[in-house]
Motif scaffolding. Structure first.
Motif, mmCIF file in Angstrom:
data_model
loop_
_atom_site.group_PDB
_atom_site.id
_atom_site.type_symbol
_atom_site.label_atom_id
_atom_site.label_comp_id
_atom_site.label_asym_id
_atom_site.label_seq_id
_atom_site.Cartn_x
_atom_site.Cartn_y
_atom_site.Cartn_z
ATOM 1 N N PHE A 66 0.860 -1.185 0.000
ATOM 2 C CA PHE A 66 0.000 0.000 0.000
ATOM 3 C C PHE A 66 0.893 1.231 0.000
ATOM 4 C CE2 PHE A 66 -2.500 3.308 2.220
ATOM 5 C CZ PHE A 66 -3.571 3.379 1.344
ATOM 6 N N LEU A 67 0.948 1.889 -1.142
ATOM 7 C CA LEU A 67 1.848 3.024 -1.339
ATOM 8 C C LEU A 67 1.197 4.279 -0.755
ATOM 9 C CD1 LEU A 67 4.583 3.764 -2.570
ATOM 10 C CD2 LEU A 67 3.415 4.218 -4.734
ATOM 11 N N VAL A 68 1.694 4.707 0.400
ATOM 12 C CA VAL A 68 1.109 5.847 1.098
ATOM 13 C C VAL A 68 1.464 7.148 0.387
ATOM 14 C CG1 VAL A 68 0.967 7.069 3.302
ATOM 15 C CG2 VAL A 68 1.203 4.576 3.272
ATOM 16 N N THR A 69 2.769 7.376 0.189
ATOM 17 C CA THR A 69 3.208 8.555 -0.552
ATOM 18 C C THR A 69 4.324 8.157 -1.501
ATOM 19 O OG1 THR A 69 4.825 9.148 1.161
ATOM 20 C CG2 THR A 69 2.651 10.166 1.307
ATOM 21 N N GLN A 110 3.982 12.946 -2.635
ATOM 22 C CA GLN A 110 2.615 13.089 -3.106
ATOM 23 C C GLN A 110 1.800 11.870 -2.653
ATOM 24 O OE1 GLN A 110 1.485 15.871 -4.761
ATOM 25 N NE2 GLN A 110 3.566 16.687 -4.475
ATOM 26 N N VAL A 111 0.538 12.109 -2.294
ATOM 27 C CA VAL A 111 -0.341 11.001 -1.921
ATOM 28 C C VAL A 111 -0.462 10.045 -3.091
ATOM 29 C CG1 VAL A 111 -2.702 10.369 -1.303
ATOM 30 C CG2 VAL A 111 -1.631 12.357 -0.238
ATOM 31 N N ALA A 112 -0.231 8.756 -2.837
ATOM 32 C CA ALA A 112 -0.182 7.782 -3.924
ATOM 33 C C ALA A 112 -1.466 6.959 -4.018
ATOM 34 C CB ALA A 112 1.020 6.849 -3.745
ATOM 35 N N GLU A 113 -1.882 6.352 -2.914
ATOM 36 C CA GLU A 113 -3.067 5.499 -2.924
ATOM 37 C C GLU A 113 -3.972 5.869 -1.760
ATOM 38 O OE1 GLU A 113 -1.041 1.556 -5.022
ATOM 39 O OE2 GLU A 113 -1.500 1.527 -2.898
ATOM 40 N N ARG A 114 -5.227 5.432 -1.855
ATOM 41 C CA ARG A 114 -6.215 5.802 -0.843
ATOM 42 C C ARG A 114 -7.202 4.657 -0.643
ATOM 43 N NH1 ARG A 114 -8.261 10.879 0.893
ATOM 44 N NH2 ARG A 114 -6.801 11.873 -0.540
ATOM 45 N N PHE A 127 6.906 6.004 0.832
ATOM 46 C CA PHE A 127 6.524 5.469 2.135
ATOM 47 C C PHE A 127 5.385 4.492 1.861
ATOM 48 C CE2 PHE A 127 3.785 6.699 6.072
ATOM 49 C CZ PHE A 127 4.030 5.458 6.645
ATOM 50 N N TYR A 128 5.614 3.223 2.194
ATOM 51 C CA TYR A 128 4.551 2.245 1.957
ATOM 52 C C TYR A 128 4.426 1.289 3.133
ATOM 53 C CZ TYR A 128 8.098 -1.259 0.592
ATOM 54 O OH TYR A 128 9.151 -2.129 0.578
ATOM 55 N N GLY A 129 3.253 0.714 3.243
ATOM 56 C CA GLY A 129 2.986 -0.267 4.281
ATOM 57 C C GLY A 129 2.642 -1.603 3.651
#
Length: 340
Positions: free
Chosen positions: A73-76, A80-84, A155-157
């Motif tokens: 899950f690509l946060v930024t 820039q905001v990547a996914e939601r 930044f990803y989780g």
């Protein structure tokens, strides 16, 4: 009807042939001619492949309200905001709801749960971490691990499960709560656990403890309290706190270390500083009310990711949490006549 058309796009149409959704609409450029095919993998990832096996589109890149194991899950990405994640409107209504989860457009290492356009809850990740959430259920050894990865660009989780684990998924529900859902094969149903259990109390909603107040989620009953050196500004600390002793620029001030804190929002990120340089940066600025520091160099991340965070003015959305940071808070020196 779900088909692959002559342009090798995955297309969802209604009974009258009207296109409701296409993979191409998700900013996917598909080339390769005839023979593209869709496959639902064992991971739950729906992929569109060309005859040579190249994946041209995958559902893991376009999450709805759910994150699955091994799904990045690509946060930024590049600040820039990547996914939601977007919650359902109701428990049985999958249309777009009021809550969503994404990166903070003003910071590359914060995750925000939004209620419409307002911040509802906030999590901050200063370190690349790997957290063991423990065992789920009484008759299973299922272990879930969550990893947050921070590099210069992204930044990803991601979370993984132990071998032999039952199915697990993480969802954002229509009330703005993140749940871990674990499949119970005996009852053929999902057992749910709130992932943000420390945030289920009212005091952990965004800025609910007011200026210079914090929510202590480590206590049995989470409640608002005042930071050291502050007192309730009125009848309750939930309305915010005020200084017991006002700061005077150029006069004697000191910093007190508050360990285990969820650091406040609205910070200034100063790069490439040592701890001492970060402390000096704040102490020489009369407007600086607090600072914190994290050094990620050597943690497998890319580049110098030292994080010197400074705050000016009021501190909002602060908390005490398990595994929190050291927050260095600026206080006025107590006058000698008060010391007696």
């Amino acid at each position: 009807m779900l088909v692959i058309n002559n342009s090798s796009d995955l297309v969802l149409s209604d009974s009258k042939g009207h296109t409701l959704w296409t993979a191409a609409a998700m900013n996917s450029t598909i080339t390769g001619g005839d023979g593209a095919y869709a496959v639902l993998l064992d991971s739950g990832n729906l992929v569109l492949r060309l005859p040579n096996g190249t994946i041209t589109w995958q559902s893991f890149d376009h999450p709805t309200d759910t994150v699955l194991p091994n799904m990045k899950f690509l946060v930024t990405y590049k600040a820039q905001v990547a996914e939601r994640l977007v919650a359902w409107k109701g428990p049985d209504d999958p249309s777009t709801g009021e809550f969503s989860l994404s990166g903070d457009p003003n910071s590359n290492f914060q995750i925000i749960i939004w209620h419409g356009t307002r911040k509802y809850r906030r999590n901050i990740a200063l370190d690349a971490v790997k957290v063991n959430f423990g065992a789920y259920g009484s008759n299973t050894t299922s272990i879930m691990f969550e990893t947050a990865v921070i590099t210069e660009d992204e930044f990803y989780g991601m979370f993984t499960t132990s071998d032999g684990s039952p199915y697990v998924r993480v969802t954002l529900d229509y009330m703005g709560i993140v749940w871990i859902r674990h499949w119970n094969s005996e009852s053929s149903s999902w057992t749910v656990y709130p992932q943000n259990s420390e945030s289920t109390g009212d005091c952990a909603r965004y800025a609910s403890c007011g200026s210079f107040g914090y929510c202590d989620s480590t206590s049995a009953t989470p409640r608002c309290q005042c930071l050291d050196g502050f007192e309730p500004d009125g009848s309750s600390s939930s309305r915010g706190c005020r200084r017991k002793q006002e700061l005077i620029c150029g006069d004697g001030n000191h910093f007190v270390n508050l360990p285990g804190m969820k650091v406040p929002d609205d910070f200034l990120h100063i790069r490439n500083r040592s701890f001492d340089e970060c402390a000096t940066e704040c102490s020489r600025n009369c407007s600086c009310t607090a600072y914190t520091y994290a050094n990620l160099t050597g943690d497998g991340t890319m580049g110098n990711l030292s994080k010197c965070l400074l705050w000016t003015g009021e501190l909002v959305d602060t908390g005490r949490v398990t595994g929190g940071q050291n927050l260095y808070l600026r206080l006025a020196d107590v006058p000698t006549d008060v010391l007696g």
